[in-house]
Design an enzyme around this catalytic site. Structure first.
Site, mmCIF file in Angstrom:
data_model
loop_
_atom_site.group_PDB
_atom_site.id
_atom_site.type_symbol
_atom_site.label_atom_id
_atom_site.label_comp_id
_atom_site.label_asym_id
_atom_site.label_seq_id
_atom_site.Cartn_x
_atom_site.Cartn_y
_atom_site.Cartn_z
ATOM 1 N N HIS A 17 -13.510 32.251 -184.232
ATOM 2 C CA HIS A 17 -14.610 32.797 -185.035
ATOM 3 C C HIS A 17 -14.494 32.332 -186.484
ATOM 4 O O HIS A 17 -15.492 31.941 -187.104
ATOM 5 C CB HIS A 17 -14.592 34.331 -185.030
ATOM 6 N N ARG A 93 -17.833 27.880 -176.647
ATOM 7 C CA ARG A 93 -16.503 27.470 -176.207
ATOM 8 C C ARG A 93 -16.547 26.633 -174.940
ATOM 9 O O ARG A 93 -15.691 25.795 -174.711
ATOM 10 C CB ARG A 93 -15.609 28.697 -175.973
#
Length: 168
Positions: A17, A93
């Protein structure tokens, strides 16, 4: 002013993040990282605590002076309008992330045509890190440094320890 929203549950905020935050901050005049309520997830931290963890983590990053942290519930596009944001930033991801995020981007564009979505792919060395994995590591008292900001690693481990004790 180009403003973007980076929404997520951030429970807790991970190194992945933080990488997306740093990269997105370089693309916009203003980036608002917003902890959003997710009814499908049981939180380890409250939204206010997550926002605090993010703020504390940002201290370890360069180039994020234009980043604000907030928390909200409701529709993301409504929040984006209130913030005068024209873009939503989402980290990806893996391929499964893309499918789900693309569906949300299409819905957001339908609800608010002026708000676009920018996808940033995870760096390969961070792509395996998720909040779920971090919580599982914390459950077994694994050192979280490198997976979360060093300044919050002990907080995450301690909260998990408390939760496990309460469950017994």
């Amino acid at each position: 002013m180009r403003t973007a929203i980076y929404p997520g549950s951030f429970d807790p905020v991970t190194a992945g993040h933080l990488d997306i935050i740093q990269r997105a901050a370089a693309q916009f005049d203003r980036l608002v990282v917003c902890v959003m309520y997710n009814s499908e997830k049981q939180g380890l931290f409250t939204p206010a605590e997550r926002a605090d963890l993010i703020r504390r983590s940002l201290v370890e990053l360069d180039g994020v002076d234009n980043v604000e942290v907030d928390y909200a519930d409701g529709l993301l596009v409504d929040y984006a309008r209130r913030q005068n944001a024209n873009c939503v930033v989402k980290g990806l991801r893996r391929v499964a992330d893309f499918e789900a995020e693309m569906q949300m981007a299409d819905l957001n564009r339908q609800l608010s045509p002026g708000v676009d979505t920018l996808f940033l792919t995870a760096r390969p060395n961070l792509a395996f890190i998720s909040s779920t994995i971090v919580k599982e590591m914390a459950r077994y008292q694994v050192d979280l440094r490198g997976y979360v900001a060093g300044s919050i690693a002990d907080d995450v481990t301690e909260r998990m320890r408390q939760q496990l004790e309460e469950a017994e």
